[in-house]
Enzyme design. Structure first.
Site, short mmCIF file in Angstrom:
data_model
loop_
_atom_site.label_atom_id
_atom_site.label_comp_id
_atom_site.label_asym_id
_atom_site.label_seq_id
_atom_site.Cartn_x
_atom_site.Cartn_y
_atom_site.Cartn_z
N CYS A 195 0.83 -1.22 0.00
CA CYS A 195 0.00 0.00 0.00
C CYS A 195 0.86 1.27 0.00
O CYS A 195 1.50 1.57 -0.99
CB CYS A 195 -0.95 -0.05 1.18
N HIS A 248 -3.18 -5.39 2.55
CA HIS A 248 -2.77 -5.45 3.96
C HIS A 248 -3.17 -6.81 4.51
O HIS A 248 -3.39 -7.75 3.76
CB HIS A 248 -3.51 -4.37 4.75
N1 GLN Z 1 -1.92 6.89 2.61
C1 GLN Z 1 -2.07 6.06 1.44
C2 GLN Z 1 -3.50 6.13 0.90
O1 GLN Z 1 -4.40 6.52 1.61
C3 GLN Z 1 -1.71 4.62 1.76
C4 GLN Z 1 -2.67 3.99 2.75
C5 GLN Z 1 -2.19 2.65 3.28
O2 GLN Z 1 -1.00 2.34 3.33
N2 GLN Z 1 -3.17 1.82 3.76
O3 GLN Z 1 -3.72 5.73 -0.24
#
Ligand code: GLN
Length: 242
Positions: A94, A194
């Site tokens: 992510c 995740h």
């Molecule tokens: N901040 C990034 C987004 O909102 C990544 C989010 C994350 O790692 N879950 O896309």
């Protein structure tokens, strides 16, 4: 035979227990009596990536991603890019995946220049892409079906010639519109998943480990493990997503 793993930014990029992916890789190596050395690289430690076989970067919110910008600008981006080009294996999740692209312009319009190791960019949106999802890895990335969980506002668009990690079977993936999930470039595996993603996707985990072992030793064939529990969790999630 051994693997040296670098866990980058465990202090700030660790959403949804992403560090569980490192634990999973360590256990699946130890269960095969393969020595593994994990070194954490929090923000500001100034350690080098030299000598590592595999690098893990977890996910993080926009705020945490902004904390990295200064370090990236002062050399870390160049070092990460060189490691990618040298064929070091990366698993990035992510926010950690977005980090390898050219930039991330978040939903407030703040543009963050990132590493530029993979030709892709991320555009934030008010609507977040959230939920359990599943995708099938491309053959070059092992071809396994992965059951995961995604939560991101950033929508990632791959540059021409950049292969996705896989195609979305259910859920959003990179941007909810082009059916791609993640990216696979050289030995980089980037995903929005995740979870942590690896424990219930043992085939995906082993493919990543074999990629790192193959680069270091020329060959790698991990002995099979009793994955009944892992596969039961995997299959249950996949069934729920049918
Ligand atoms: N901040 C990034 C987004 O909102 C990544 C989010 C994350 O790692 N879950 O896309």
């Amino acid at each position: 035979m051994e693997l040296k793993i670098c866990h980058m930014y465990p202090d700030i990029l660790n959403l949804y227990g992403d560090r569980g992916n490192v634990t999973c890789m360590v256990k699946r190596l130890q269960w095969r009596n393969i020595p593994v050395d994990v070194q954490r690289m929090p923000l500001g430690t100034g350690k080098s990536l030299n000598g590592f076989d595999l690098v893990f970067i977890g996910g993080g919110q926009d705020f945490e991603q902004q904390l990295l910008l200064d370090e990236l600008k002062h050399g870390k981006a160049k070092e990460i890019k060189a490691a990618v080009e040298d064929g070091v294996t990366f698993l990035t999740i992510c926010g950690g995946f977005q980090l390898l692209g050219n930039y991330y312009k978040n939903s407030q319009g703040r543009c963050m220049d990132f590493v530029g190791a993979i030709d892709m960019y991320t555009q934030g949106d008010k609507e977040r892409l959230i939920g359990n999802y599943k995708f099938q890895c491309c053959p070059e990335a092992g071809g396994s079906v992965v059951a995961g969980f995604e939560n991101h506002s950033g929508k990632t668009y791959l540059g021409n010639g950049v292969s996705p990690l896989g195609k979305v079977l259910k859920g959003f993936g990179n941007n909810g519109s082009d059916g791609t999930e993640g990216a696979h470039y050289k030995n980089v595996f980037g995903t929005y998943s995740h979870g942590p993603v690896l424990p219930k996707n043992p085939e995906f985990c082993d493919f990543i480990l074999e990629t790192a072992l193959r680069r270091k030793y020329g060959t790698a064939q991990l002995a099979p493990l009793d994955d009944r529990a892992e596969l039961s969790a995997h299959d249950e999630m996949c069934r729920k997503l049918d």
